[in-house]
Design a protein around this motif. Structure first.
Motif, short mmCIF file in Angstrom:
data_model
loop_
_atom_site.label_atom_id
_atom_site.label_comp_id
_atom_site.label_asym_id
_atom_site.label_seq_id
_atom_site.Cartn_x
_atom_site.Cartn_y
_atom_site.Cartn_z
N SER A 1 0.84 -1.18 0.00
CA SER A 1 0.00 0.00 0.00
C SER A 1 0.89 1.24 0.00
O SER A 1 2.08 1.18 -0.31
CB SER A 1 -0.91 -0.03 1.23
OG SER A 1 -1.81 1.06 1.24
N THR A 2 0.33 2.38 0.32
CA THR A 2 1.08 3.61 0.60
C THR A 2 0.80 3.99 2.04
O THR A 2 -0.20 3.56 2.63
CB THR A 2 0.65 4.76 -0.32
OG1 THR A 2 -0.71 5.11 -0.03
CG2 THR A 2 0.78 4.36 -1.78
N PRO A 3 1.66 4.80 2.66
CA PRO A 3 1.40 5.20 4.04
C PRO A 3 0.02 5.83 4.25
O PRO A 3 -0.66 5.53 5.24
CB PRO A 3 2.53 6.20 4.33
CG PRO A 3 3.66 5.72 3.46
CD PRO A 3 2.99 5.25 2.20
N ALA A 4 -0.40 6.67 3.30
CA ALA A 4 -1.71 7.33 3.46
C ALA A 4 -2.85 6.33 3.38
O ALA A 4 -3.79 6.38 4.19
CB ALA A 4 -1.86 8.41 2.39
N ARG A 5 -2.80 5.42 2.41
CA ARG A 5 -3.88 4.43 2.27
C ARG A 5 -3.90 3.47 3.46
O ARG A 5 -4.97 3.09 3.93
CB ARG A 5 -3.73 3.66 0.96
CG ARG A 5 -4.02 4.47 -0.28
CD ARG A 5 -4.42 3.58 -1.44
NE ARG A 5 -3.39 2.62 -1.78
CZ ARG A 5 -2.45 2.82 -2.70
NH1 ARG A 5 -2.40 3.96 -3.36
NH2 ARG A 5 -1.55 1.89 -2.97
N ALA A 6 -2.74 3.07 3.93
CA ALA A 6 -2.68 2.16 5.08
C ALA A 6 -3.27 2.81 6.31
O ALA A 6 -3.97 2.17 7.11
CB ALA A 6 -1.24 1.74 5.34
N ASP B 1 -5.50 -2.78 4.89
CA ASP B 1 -4.06 -2.90 4.65
C ASP B 1 -3.55 -4.27 5.10
O ASP B 1 -2.78 -4.92 4.40
CB ASP B 1 -3.33 -1.79 5.41
CG ASP B 1 -1.83 -1.84 5.21
OD1 ASP B 1 -1.39 -1.88 4.04
OD2 ASP B 1 -1.10 -1.86 6.21
N ILE B 2 -3.99 -4.71 6.28
CA ILE B 2 -3.58 -6.03 6.77
C ILE B 2 -4.13 -7.13 5.86
O ILE B 2 -3.41 -8.07 5.48
CB ILE B 2 -4.07 -6.24 8.21
CG1 ILE B 2 -3.37 -5.27 9.17
CG2 ILE B 2 -3.84 -7.69 8.65
CD1 ILE B 2 -1.89 -5.48 9.29
N GLU B 3 -5.40 -7.01 5.49
CA GLU B 3 -6.02 -8.05 4.66
C GLU B 3 -5.36 -8.15 3.29
O GLU B 3 -5.08 -9.24 2.80
CB GLU B 3 -7.51 -7.77 4.51
CG GLU B 3 -8.30 -7.98 5.80
CD GLU B 3 -9.77 -7.61 5.66
OE1 GLU B 3 -10.58 -8.06 6.48
OE2 GLU B 3 -10.10 -6.85 4.71
N PRO C 1 7.30 1.23 14.79
CA PRO C 1 6.67 2.08 13.78
C PRO C 1 5.63 3.01 14.40
O PRO C 1 4.91 2.64 15.33
CB PRO C 1 6.01 1.07 12.84
CG PRO C 1 6.74 -0.21 13.06
CD PRO C 1 7.14 -0.20 14.49
N THR C 2 5.54 4.21 13.85
CA THR C 2 4.54 5.18 14.31
C THR C 2 3.36 5.29 13.34
O THR C 2 2.50 6.14 13.52
CB THR C 2 5.18 6.57 14.47
OG1 THR C 2 5.72 6.99 13.22
CG2 THR C 2 6.30 6.54 15.52
N CYS C 3 3.32 4.42 12.32
CA CYS C 3 2.22 4.45 11.36
C CYS C 3 1.86 3.02 10.96
O CYS C 3 2.66 2.09 11.10
CB CYS C 3 2.59 5.26 10.12
SG CYS C 3 3.94 4.56 9.14
N SER C 4 0.65 2.85 10.47
CA SER C 4 0.15 1.53 10.10
C SER C 4 0.96 0.89 8.98
O SER C 4 1.16 -0.33 8.97
CB SER C 4 -1.32 1.64 9.68
OG SER C 4 -2.11 2.12 10.76
#
Length: 309
Positions: free
Chosen positions: A73-78, A85-87, A134-137
């Motif tokens: 994905s991308t950081p924004a979409r995740a 994102d996990i799926e 990590p600080t983001c998904s």
């Protein structure tokens, strides 16, 4: 002849990697969304398909000496859809790893995110041994895949290498997809549109040219040493404000800046320690930032002229 499949071969890194491998004597297939017309080397066989389509993906990787896993994905979409994102990324990666564990292919090279898996760094430059918080998904899902690779290696003997890439840029990086500041900046230089800076512009990142990344990934496919995780970047930090000024210098264009409030997910500094790659792979980034920016801007300008024909 060594065989490989670039999973995610229709994307920015995938196209550049597939072409690099074909030019290096590999028999290359790519799998994923359709690449830009005319972008792939004629020697590359592309299979269009979704990461979710196991029935199409598994034949593409069957019998390969190496599989390059670039889909993500991308950081924004995740961040906008953590469950999705996990799926889409982690669960489908497990299906690919199951195939590898069953002997479908020899080695997997996974492109992780050196820019997000470490979170707020305790030291600069950041070594591979640093804590990963990590600080983001986006970083969390990349780290989950890294951990699963270790599990599959320990239990099934699956051969793997991880490239924690910093901030690659270059031809075929698309503006407007959240793929990077360089593509957005060069687009603004070409069009005169204002460039939005999130925060005060002092955020520092490690930018490097995509052809250098392709060389590192090709090296990881044949690496025989004991290490599994490699930081891949320039090892040089550049602030966003400095990057804007450098693009202005390279393109001879003035870029209008718009500043927006910073985000909690953005760490202030991310610069990678790349000594392990130099020692183990004999690899260092060869393209100076200014040269890479000029090459990418020339490519964008050529595409603009081609699209206008």
């Amino acid at each position: 002849m060594r065989r490989c499949c670039v999973v995610g071969g229709g994307g920015f890194i995938g196209v550049n990697l597939a072409n690099h491998l074909a030019g290096s004597g590999w028999q290359v297939s790519s799998y994923g969304r359709s690449p830009p017309t005319g972008s792939l080397d004629a020697r590359v066989r592309h299979v269009a398909g979704e990461f979710t389509d196991t029935a199409a993906l598994l034949p593409a990787v069957e019998g390969c000496d190496a599989v390059f896993h670039l889909i993500g994905s991308t950081p924004a979409r995740a961040e906008a859809d953590r469950i999705g994102d996990i799926e889409s990324n982690v669960l489908n990666t497990l299906r690919l790893l199951d195939a590898g564990a069953a002997g479908a292919f020899g080695r997997i090279v996974f492109v992780s995110s050196g820019g997000t898996v470490y979170g707020s760094p305790e030291q600069i430059p950041i070594p591979e041994t640093a804590h990963q918080w990590p600080t983001c998904s986006y970083g969390v899902s990349k780290m989950a895949i890294e951990r699963y690779l270790s599990v599959y290696h320990r239990i099934y003997g699956l051969s793997y290498a991880i490239a924690r890439a910093s901030n690659p840029f270059g031809p075929y990086q698309r503006y407007g997809t959240g793929q990077g500041a360089v593509a957005a900046l060069l687009h603004c230089a070409r069009t005169g549109e204002p460039f939005t800076i999130v925060g005060d512009g002092t955020v520092m990142r490690d930018y490097f040219y995509v052809e250098d990344l392709a060389g590192a990934l090709a090296g990881l496919a044949v690496y025989k040493g004991d290490a599994h995780v490699f930081n891949i970047g320039s090892g040089i930090g550049t602030s966003l404000n400095a990057l804007v000024m450098l693009v202005e210098s390279v393109t001879s264009r003035v870029i209008t800046r718009r500043y927006q409030p910073g985000r909690a997910i953005d760490v202030p500094v991310n610069v990678l320690d790349v000594h392990r790659a130099a020692t183990e792979l004999g690899w260092t980034a060869q393209t100076p930032l200014r040269v890479g920016l000029a090459r990418t801007f020339d490519w964008m300008s050529q595409q603009e002229r081609h699209d206008g024909d």
